[in-house]
Design an enzyme around this catalytic site. Structure first.
Site, PDB file in Angstrom:
ATOM      1  N   MET A   8       6.324  -3.379  -8.552  1.00 31.07           N
ATOM      2  CA  MET A   8       7.068  -3.445  -7.301  1.00 31.07           C
ATOM      3  C   MET A   8       8.009  -2.241  -7.202  1.00 31.07           C
ATOM      4  O   MET A   8       8.528  -1.760  -8.185  1.00 31.07           O
ATOM      5  CB  MET A   8       7.892  -4.732  -7.280  1.00 31.07           C
ATOM      6  CG  MET A   8       8.486  -5.044  -5.931  1.00 31.07           C
ATOM      7  SD  MET A   8       9.610  -6.416  -5.997  1.00 31.07           S
ATOM      8  CE  MET A   8       8.515  -7.784  -5.739  1.00 31.07           C
ATOM      9  N   CYS A   9       8.197  -1.750  -5.999  1.00 34.96           N
ATOM     10  CA  CYS A   9       9.154  -0.678  -5.737  1.00 34.96           C
ATOM     11  C   CYS A   9       9.689  -0.873  -4.322  1.00 34.96           C
ATOM     12  O   CYS A   9       9.161  -1.681  -3.567  1.00 34.96           O
ATOM     13  CB  CYS A   9       8.505   0.699  -5.813  1.00 34.96           C
ATOM     14  SG  CYS A   9       7.917   1.155  -7.451  1.00 34.96           S
TER      15      CYS A   9
END
Lengths: 298, 233
Positions: free
Chosen positions: A1-2
């Site tokens: 995730m970012c």
């Protein structure tokens, strides 16, 4: 995730407030990316006969005056610079390729994070709050800015592995997601002479855009090439000298939301980042369609 | 002495989301018919999740992911947009979104009614197991994927691969369907379907005629054993 965030101003009078408006947007994406943060900001352009380079040293003690003196002597050209912690932005009246070659040969301890007439890339390991404070991002001025908060999945937590990635003059890329065919593509791009520094999958996407545009593609053509040649999950934001672009993978595995008012176009992984922007209650809000290239340019 | 329904105001700028959900989880049957109004949601995740009593909750603004997830009995209204997974795994009750919904609205829902007055993006009603979903606008791709039970009603258009790998969920679409997913086919509207649809149209306050919709369902070739294949064993 970012986390991905971007802010493109349509109203010039807000340019002095770009950093103030943007900093909370980046910090709001800490949950999505607490291990590193970075930005690419555009503005304060140099003339077409000059180049602007963002250089990073390992620590804050690097003697930038010495570098400036050496550049002046070597190129017998005007050199101006400003520093920000372990970064410096140099403006040199010379061609980009020769300056890059000189710095890489004589100051190999420095990393060139960006080059162009407008772009400045800063990125570092640490939380978005630490990043914003260390580099005083709230004070930044400019026409547009994109940012990234990283939660590393496959590659190492290093400054070079964090985003944005430079993808050529005045171009950069931030990515939320993962690519599955980056290994083979990395080999191909290296054979084509594209410099790739890390094992990071996003850097391969940046290298791909660099290669396509070197071969004559427009940004839109290069991004449509991504849909064909890169396999994986992604939301990409691309900074250009005059604007920015957004692309989501065709099955929309990764989120994105856009907001537009008379004053700005803002983009983020989640609405939380946009919630405190002025006029957001009356903004046009929408999710970009999967597999469709969006480009805003002045 | 008779008690009157109470309205509780909760400002998420002043108090934490955790406090809000804790207070909502501590409600008992005695709180039934009371109502809550939540301001400044600002896209926060998991607002008003896991409610178990028939209270009414109104959220003023845009909510984030999993808003009103796992709802039982409560009536939750969002005066704005919602992020991924609104009313996911809802059991009973009513969730009404006045704006648009992001992906996976009503995912795995087992019961209750989810109304989205705007559009819903991809994977609306994915793996639905009994929930009713009425979308006044359009929906994105892969909606009702592996839907097992319940009804998905779409007043606008549907994206690609509608009802892919469908079990027994019923799908009604008034507008265009870009493409049907594997094993999803158009089926005739019978009186029972018209009656079902009219009930849902009324409950969701949609302005539409049931006879304008088309029905889609499972061809039952993917998940049912085909007796013609018995000789191969």
């Amino acid at each position: 995730m970012c986390g991905i965030v971007g802010l493109f101003l349509k109203n010039e009078t807000l340019e002095s407030e770009l950093g103030r408006l943007f900093s909370p947007m980046l910090i709001a994406m800490t949950d999505r990316g607490p291990d590193s943060a970075g930005i690419a900001v555009y503005g304060d352009e140099v003339e077409t006969d000059s180049v602007k380079m963002t250089l990073q040293s390992k620590d804050d003690s690097f003697d930038w005056n010495h570098l400036a003196d050496q550049l002046k002597a070597h190129f017998t050209a005007n050199v101006a610079f400003s520093t920000n912690a372990n970064y410096a932005v140099f403006k040199i009246k010379a061609k980009e390729a020769v300056v890059r070659h000189y710095i890489q040969s004589h100051f190999s301890m420095l990393v060139i994070r960006s080059a162009g007439q407008s772009i400045e890339i800063l990125k570092e390991v640490g939380t978005p709050t630490e990043f914003v404070q260390r580099y005083n991002i709230s004070e930044f001025k400019g026409t547009h800015i994109i940012g990234h908060t990283r939660m590393a999945t496959e590659s190492a937590v290093t400054t070079s592995g964090s985003h944005p990635f430079s993808t050529g003059m005045d171009l950069c890329l931030v990515h939320n997601g993962s690519f599955s065919n980056h290994n083979r593509l990395r080999q191909k791009l290296k054979r084509e002479g594209i410099e790739i520094q890390t094992e990071n999958d996003s850097e391969v996407a940046a290298g791909y855009l660099n290669w396509k545009m070197r071969e004559g593609s427009t940004l839109s053509e290069a991004l449509n090439g991504v849909l064909k040649d890169l396999d994986g999950f992604y939301t990409l934001a691309i900074g250009t000298r005059n604007g920015f672009a957004v692309l989501r993978d065709p099955i929309a595995c990764k989120p994105a939301i856009l907001a537009e008012t008379d004053n700005y176009v803002a983009m983020a992984s989640e609405y939380r980042s946009l919630a405190d922007l002025p006029g957001i209650d009356d903004a046009k809000l929408w999710e970009p369609e999967p597999g469709e290239v969006y480009i805003w340019e002045n | 002495m008779e008690s009157y329904p109470q309205l509780t105001l909760f400002d998420l700028n002043q108090e934490t989301l955790r406090d809000l959900n804790l207070q909502l989880h501590n409600l008992t049957d005695e709180d039934a018919k009371n109502s809550w109004k939540i301001t400044n949601p600002k896209g926060k995740h998991a607002i008003a999740c896991g409610l178990k009593v028939p209270v009414s909750v109104e959220i003023d603004g845009h909510a984030g992911y999993y808003c009103a997830g796992m709802n039982q009995l409560a009536e939750v209204t969002i005066n704005g947009n919602v992020g991924v997974g609104v009313a996911e795994n809802m059991m009973t009750g009513l969730v009404r979104v006045k704006g648009n919904a992001s992906q996976s609205a009503g995912a795995t829902g087992r019961g209750g009614l989810l109304v989205i007055e705007g559009d819903a993006s991809a994977r609306c009603g994915i793996s639905m197991k009994g929930i009713d979903i009425v979308v006044h606008g359009s929906i994105g791709h892969m909606s009702a994927f592996m839907g097992q039970a319940g009804r998905l009603v779409v007043n606008g258009d549907a994206g690609e691969a509608l009802g892919d790998s469908l079990y027994e969920a019923h799908i009604y679409v008034r507008g265009k369907v870009r493409s049907l997913g594997a094993d999803c086919i158009e089926k005739p509207m019978r009186d029972g379907h018209i009656n079902d649809l009219e009930t849902l149209i009324e409950a969701s306050r949609l302005d539409a005629k049931a006879s304008d919709f088309r029905r889609y369902g499972s061809a039952r070739k993917l998940y049912n054993f085909n007796i013609d294949n018995a000789s191969q064993y």
